[in-house]
Design a protein around this motif. Structure first.
Motif, PDB file in Angstrom:
ATOM      1  N   TYR A 161       0.811  -1.211   0.000  1.00 12.87           N
ATOM      2  CA  TYR A 161       0.000   0.000   0.000  1.00 12.87           C
ATOM      3  C   TYR A 161       0.849   1.268   0.000  1.00 12.87           C
ATOM      4  CZ  TYR A 161       1.204  -0.240   4.923  1.00 12.87           C
ATOM      5  OH  TYR A 161       1.904  -0.319   6.093  1.00 12.87           O
ATOM      6  N   ARG A 162       2.104   1.150  -0.308  1.00 15.79           N
ATOM      7  CA  ARG A 162       3.023   2.292  -0.271  1.00 15.79           C
ATOM      8  C   ARG A 162       3.159   2.950  -1.644  1.00 15.79           C
ATOM      9  NH1 ARG A 162       5.636   2.941   4.980  1.00 15.79           N
ATOM     10  NH2 ARG A 162       5.474   0.915   5.959  1.00 15.79           N
ATOM     11  N   VAL A 163       3.575   4.212  -1.609  1.00 13.99           N
ATOM     12  CA  VAL A 163       3.870   4.950  -2.830  1.00 13.99           C
ATOM     13  C   VAL A 163       5.243   5.601  -2.673  1.00 13.99           C
ATOM     14  CG1 VAL A 163       1.460   5.371  -3.440  1.00 13.99           C
ATOM     15  CG2 VAL A 163       2.655   7.021  -2.009  1.00 13.99           C
ATOM     16  N   LEU A 164       5.946   5.763  -3.784  1.00 12.64           N
ATOM     17  CA  LEU A 164       7.261   6.381  -3.777  1.00 12.64           C
ATOM     18  C   LEU A 164       7.159   7.744  -4.454  1.00 12.64           C
ATOM     19  CD1 LEU A 164      10.254   5.841  -3.019  1.00 12.64           C
ATOM     20  CD2 LEU A 164      10.580   5.082  -5.376  1.00 12.64           C
ATOM     21  N   VAL A 165       7.610   8.776  -3.754  1.00 14.60           N
ATOM     22  CA  VAL A 165       7.500  10.145  -4.243  1.00 14.60           C
ATOM     23  C   VAL A 165       8.884  10.792  -4.242  1.00 14.60           C
ATOM     24  CG1 VAL A 165       6.521  12.431  -3.763  1.00 14.60           C
ATOM     25  CG2 VAL A 165       5.147  10.393  -3.367  1.00 14.60           C
ATOM     26  N   LYS A 166       9.178  11.551  -5.293  1.00 13.41           N
ATOM     27  CA  LYS A 166      10.406  12.344  -5.339  1.00 13.41           C
ATOM     28  C   LYS A 166      10.014  13.773  -4.997  1.00 13.41           C
ATOM     29  CE  LYS A 166      14.236  13.802  -8.241  1.00 13.41           C
ATOM     30  NZ  LYS A 166      14.106  15.217  -7.899  1.00 13.41           N
ATOM     31  N   PRO A 167      10.390  14.255  -3.789  1.00 14.57           N
ATOM     32  CA  PRO A 167      10.026  15.625  -3.408  1.00 14.57           C
ATOM     33  C   PRO A 167      10.611  16.651  -4.366  1.00 14.57           C
ATOM     34  CG  PRO A 167      10.819  14.392  -1.506  1.00 14.57           C
ATOM     35  CD  PRO A 167      11.113  13.561  -2.729  1.00 14.57           C
ATOM     36  N   ASP A 168       9.855  17.724  -4.590  1.00 15.95           N
ATOM     37  CA  ASP A 168      10.341  18.823  -5.422  1.00 15.95           C
ATOM     38  C   ASP A 168      11.469  19.539  -4.698  1.00 15.95           C
ATOM     39  OD1 ASP A 168       8.442  18.328  -7.352  1.00 15.95           O
ATOM     40  OD2 ASP A 168       7.023  19.803  -6.567  1.00 15.95           O
ATOM     41  N   ASP A 169      12.436  20.009  -5.452  1.00 16.17           N
ATOM     42  CA  ASP A 169      13.506  20.834  -4.917  1.00 16.17           C
ATOM     43  C   ASP A 169      12.902  22.194  -4.583  1.00 16.17           C
ATOM     44  OD1 ASP A 169      15.869  22.114  -4.291  1.00 16.17           O
ATOM     45  OD2 ASP A 169      16.665  22.061  -6.328  1.00 16.17           O
ATOM     46  N   ILE A 170      13.183  22.725  -3.401  1.00 15.38           N
ATOM     47  CA  ILE A 170      12.580  24.002  -3.029  1.00 15.38           C
ATOM     48  C   ILE A 170      13.005  25.127  -3.964  1.00 15.38           C
ATOM     49  CG2 ILE A 170      12.231  23.421  -0.620  1.00 15.38           C
ATOM     50  CD1 ILE A 170      14.689  25.084   0.057  1.00 15.38           C
TER      51      ILE A 170
ATOM     52  N   ASP B 160      -0.152   5.145   1.296  1.00 15.84           N
ATOM     53  CA  ASP B 160      -1.061   5.760   0.322  1.00 15.84           C
ATOM     54  C   ASP B 160      -1.902   6.872   0.946  1.00 15.84           C
ATOM     55  OD1 ASP B 160      -2.696   4.096   1.837  1.00 15.84           O
ATOM     56  OD2 ASP B 160      -3.397   2.909   0.140  1.00 15.84           O
ATOM     57  N   GLU B 161      -2.287   6.717   2.197  1.00 14.37           N
ATOM     58  CA  GLU B 161      -3.118   7.719   2.863  1.00 14.37           C
ATOM     59  C   GLU B 161      -2.372   9.012   3.215  1.00 14.37           C
ATOM     60  OE1 GLU B 161      -2.613   5.862   7.326  1.00 14.37           O
ATOM     61  OE2 GLU B 161      -4.280   5.224   6.091  1.00 14.37           O
ATOM     62  N   ASP B 162      -1.045   9.020   3.072  1.00 17.26           N
ATOM     63  CA  ASP B 162      -0.257  10.219   3.347  1.00 17.26           C
ATOM     64  C   ASP B 162      -0.331  11.242   2.209  1.00 17.26           C
ATOM     65  OD1 ASP B 162       0.581   9.279   5.818  1.00 17.26           O
ATOM     66  OD2 ASP B 162       2.417   8.391   5.013  1.00 17.26           O
ATOM     67  N   ILE B 163      -0.808  10.822   1.029  1.00 16.94           N
ATOM     68  CA  ILE B 163      -0.995  11.759  -0.080  1.00 16.94           C
ATOM     69  C   ILE B 163      -2.247  12.580   0.241  1.00 16.94           C
ATOM     70  CG2 ILE B 163      -1.447  12.021  -2.549  1.00 16.94           C
ATOM     71  CD1 ILE B 163       1.297  10.875  -2.007  1.00 16.94           C
ATOM     72  N   THR B 164      -2.072  13.906   0.337  1.00 13.37           N
ATOM     73  CA  THR B 164      -3.199  14.745   0.711  1.00 13.37           C
ATOM     74  C   THR B 164      -3.905  15.392  -0.476  1.00 13.37           C
ATOM     75  OG1 THR B 164      -1.713  16.616   1.085  1.00 13.37           O
ATOM     76  CG2 THR B 164      -2.254  15.259   2.986  1.00 13.37           C
ATOM     77  N   ALA B 165      -3.200  15.512  -1.606  1.00 10.33           N
ATOM     78  CA  ALA B 165      -3.807  16.127  -2.797  1.00 10.33           C
ATOM     79  C   ALA B 165      -3.047  15.733  -4.043  1.00 10.33           C
ATOM     80  CB  ALA B 165      -3.820  17.647  -2.665  1.00 10.33           C
ATOM     81  N   VAL B 166      -3.744  15.765  -5.170  1.00  9.44           N
ATOM     82  CA  VAL B 166      -3.150  15.517  -6.482  1.00  9.44           C
ATOM     83  C   VAL B 166      -3.400  16.753  -7.325  1.00  9.44           C
ATOM     84  CG1 VAL B 166      -3.196  14.054  -8.533  1.00  9.44           C
ATOM     85  CG2 VAL B 166      -3.670  13.043  -6.307  1.00  9.44           C
ATOM     86  N   VAL B 167      -2.364  17.195  -8.043  1.00  7.72           N
ATOM     87  CA  VAL B 167      -2.486  18.388  -8.902  1.00  7.72           C
ATOM     88  C   VAL B 167      -2.528  17.925 -10.339  1.00  7.72           C
ATOM     89  CG1 VAL B 167      -1.424  20.559  -9.602  1.00  7.72           C
ATOM     90  CG2 VAL B 167      -1.192  19.757  -7.243  1.00  7.72           C
TER      91      VAL B 167
ATOM     92  N   ILE C 286       3.760   3.321  -7.602  1.00  7.71           N
ATOM     93  CA  ILE C 286       2.597   2.998  -6.773  1.00  7.71           C
ATOM     94  C   ILE C 286       2.609   1.512  -6.478  1.00  7.71           C
ATOM     95  CG2 ILE C 286       0.080   2.969  -6.661  1.00  7.71           C
ATOM     96  CD1 ILE C 286       0.110   5.300  -8.672  1.00  7.71           C
ATOM     97  N   GLY C 287       2.479   1.154  -5.199  1.00 11.44           N
ATOM     98  CA  GLY C 287       2.414  -0.247  -4.807  1.00 11.44           C
ATOM     99  C   GLY C 287       1.149  -0.905  -5.339  1.00 11.44           C
ATOM    100  N   PRO C 288       1.153  -2.237  -5.500  1.00  6.75           N
ATOM    101  CA  PRO C 288       0.025  -2.934  -6.114  1.00  6.75           C
ATOM    102  C   PRO C 288      -1.282  -2.860  -5.332  1.00  6.75           C
ATOM    103  CG  PRO C 288       1.607  -4.504  -5.244  1.00  6.75           C
ATOM    104  CD  PRO C 288       2.237  -3.142  -5.134  1.00  6.75           C
TER     105      PRO C 288
END
Length: 93
Positions: free
Chosen positions: A2-11, A84-91, A43-45
């Motif tokens: 249930y995990r997702v991998l995200v690359k944070p944006d550079d500030i 997956d629940e840590d994602i608060t919004a999608v743009v 995205i995890g399966p």
């Protein structure tokens, strides 16, 4: 799972080029933000299984809690492994 991998944006990506050329830096911007943005890499399966479908796709910009997940470094690149629940919004758009 249930995990997702995200690359944070550079500030620095959020700063206009003119200001960067003048020597301005945004070193403390992250400290003020409750959420940060990044790109959904993988995205995890079984992610979002409770909701019935994935509501975000790989490559989309997402927002997540500043302290959410685990920091993973591969070389000079930093990723966040989130529930997956840590994602608060999608743009989109």
């Amino acid at each position: 799972g249930y995990r997702v991998l995200v690359k944070p944006d550079d500030i620095e990506d959020s700063m206009p080029e003119e200001l960067r050329k003048m020597g301005f830096k945004l070193e403390n911007k992250r400290e003020q933000d409750a959420v940060i943005s990044g790109t959904l890499v993988k995205i995890g399966p079984t992610a979002w299984k409770e909701q019935g479908q994935n509501w975000a796709e790989e490559g989309e910009k997402v927002y997540f809690a500043k302290y959410g997940g685990h920091v993973i470094k591969e070389g000079d690149v930093e990723y966040r492994l989130l529930n997956d629940e840590d994602i608060t919004a999608v743009v989109r758009g």
